[in-house]
Write a protein that holds these residues in place. Sequence first.
Motif, PDB file in Angstrom:
ATOM      1  N   VAL A   1      -9.461   4.485   0.554  1.00 24.31           N
ATOM      2  CA  VAL A   1      -8.682   5.345  -0.324  1.00 24.31           C
ATOM      3  C   VAL A   1      -9.575   6.524  -0.692  1.00 24.31           C
TER       4      VAL A   1
ATOM      5  N   ALA B   1      -2.845   6.212  -5.195  1.00 19.55           N
ATOM      6  CA  ALA B   1      -2.967   5.661  -3.846  1.00 19.55           C
ATOM      7  C   ALA B   1      -3.522   4.256  -3.958  1.00 19.55           C
TER       8      ALA B   1
ATOM      9  N   THR C   1       0.851  -1.185   0.000  1.00 16.59           N
ATOM     10  CA  THR C   1       0.000   0.000   0.000  1.00 16.59           C
ATOM     11  C   THR C   1       0.888   1.236   0.000  1.00 16.59           C
ATOM     12  N   THR C   2       0.384   2.308  -0.572  1.00 14.57           N
ATOM     13  CA  THR C   2       1.152   3.553  -0.589  1.00 14.57           C
ATOM     14  C   THR C   2       1.367   4.096   0.820  1.00 14.57           C
ATOM     15  N   ASP C   3       0.638   3.586   1.784  1.00 13.03           N
ATOM     16  CA  ASP C   3       0.870   3.984   3.177  1.00 13.03           C
ATOM     17  C   ASP C   3       2.239   3.529   3.671  1.00 13.03           C
ATOM     18  N   TRP C   4       2.844   2.558   2.987  1.00 14.15           N
ATOM     19  CA  TRP C   4       4.169   2.076   3.380  1.00 14.15           C
ATOM     20  C   TRP C   4       5.281   2.995   2.903  1.00 14.15           C
TER      21      TRP C   4
ATOM     22  N   ARG D   1       7.776  10.570  -0.363  1.00 19.26           N
ATOM     23  CA  ARG D   1       6.790  11.524  -0.879  1.00 19.26           C
ATOM     24  C   ARG D   1       7.450  12.853  -1.239  1.00 19.26           C
TER      25      ARG D   1
ATOM     26  N   HIS E   1      -2.018  10.536  -1.908  1.00 16.53           N
ATOM     27  CA  HIS E   1      -2.610  10.966  -0.644  1.00 16.53           C
ATOM     28  C   HIS E   1      -2.636   9.763   0.294  1.00 16.53           C
ATOM     29  N   PRO E   2      -2.474   9.995   1.589  1.00 15.56           N
ATOM     30  CA  PRO E   2      -2.580   8.858   2.518  1.00 15.56           C
ATOM     31  C   PRO E   2      -4.016   8.345   2.579  1.00 15.56           C
ATOM     32  N   ARG E   3      -4.147   7.061   2.913  1.00 14.78           N
ATOM     33  CA  ARG E   3      -5.477   6.491   3.086  1.00 14.78           C
ATOM     34  C   ARG E   3      -6.089   7.015   4.372  1.00 14.78           C
TER      35      ARG E   3
ATOM     36  N   GLY F   1      -8.899   2.982   6.514  1.00  8.85           N
ATOM     37  CA  GLY F   1      -8.309   2.204   5.445  1.00  8.85           C
ATOM     38  C   GLY F   1      -8.853   2.496   4.063  1.00  8.85           C
TER      39      GLY F   1
ATOM     40  N   ASP G   1       7.753   9.386   4.429  1.00 10.24           N
ATOM     41  CA  ASP G   1       7.559  10.807   4.135  1.00 10.24           C
ATOM     42  C   ASP G   1       8.666  11.308   3.220  1.00 10.24           C
TER      43      ASP G   1
END
Length: 168
Positions: free
Chosen positions: A122, A167, A93-96, A102, A114-116, A120, A99
């Motif tokens: 999107v 995302a 996931t792009t959450d991994w 980014r 963008h963060p989820r 959870g 910063d």
Amino acid sequence: MVTATGSVGESRSGAWKIAADVLDPELPVVTIADLGILRDVTEDDQGRVHVQITPTYSGCPAMETISTDLVDALTQAGYQHVDVEFVLAPAWTTDWMTDEARTKLAAYGIAPPHPRGADGTVPLTLAVRCPQCGSLDTRESSRFGSTACKSLWVCQSCREPFDHFKAL
């Protein structure tokens, strides 16, 4: 055997540090650790290293190149046997992304995802900040950009096209 994961507070081995510096071949301003696809590195006292990586999506063509780059980097550093495993679950996931990843993507001209949401989900992307001029007056031109994990956007203010990392 030493396990060197990306978890906060755990020590990282020399093999982890070498693997973490491998650049993503499609996004050469970020490392595989920045992207969060480097999952685990284990090494033993006989020079054997096992690396686990997770693709950004199941058909990612960069994974073979990343695997080869990992083997090359670790072998050049003196490790005798390097094994790379693709781990599909849990899905990346792009959450991994860090910063720092980014920030590097934005500086490179790619709008970061963008963060989820906390639950959870999107979020629906209605506008993406232009990495060139900072305007939110942008529109999606194509759902697919230079790679399948990015979409192509155009800024209405500066008229520049740019990729947006989707995302996931």
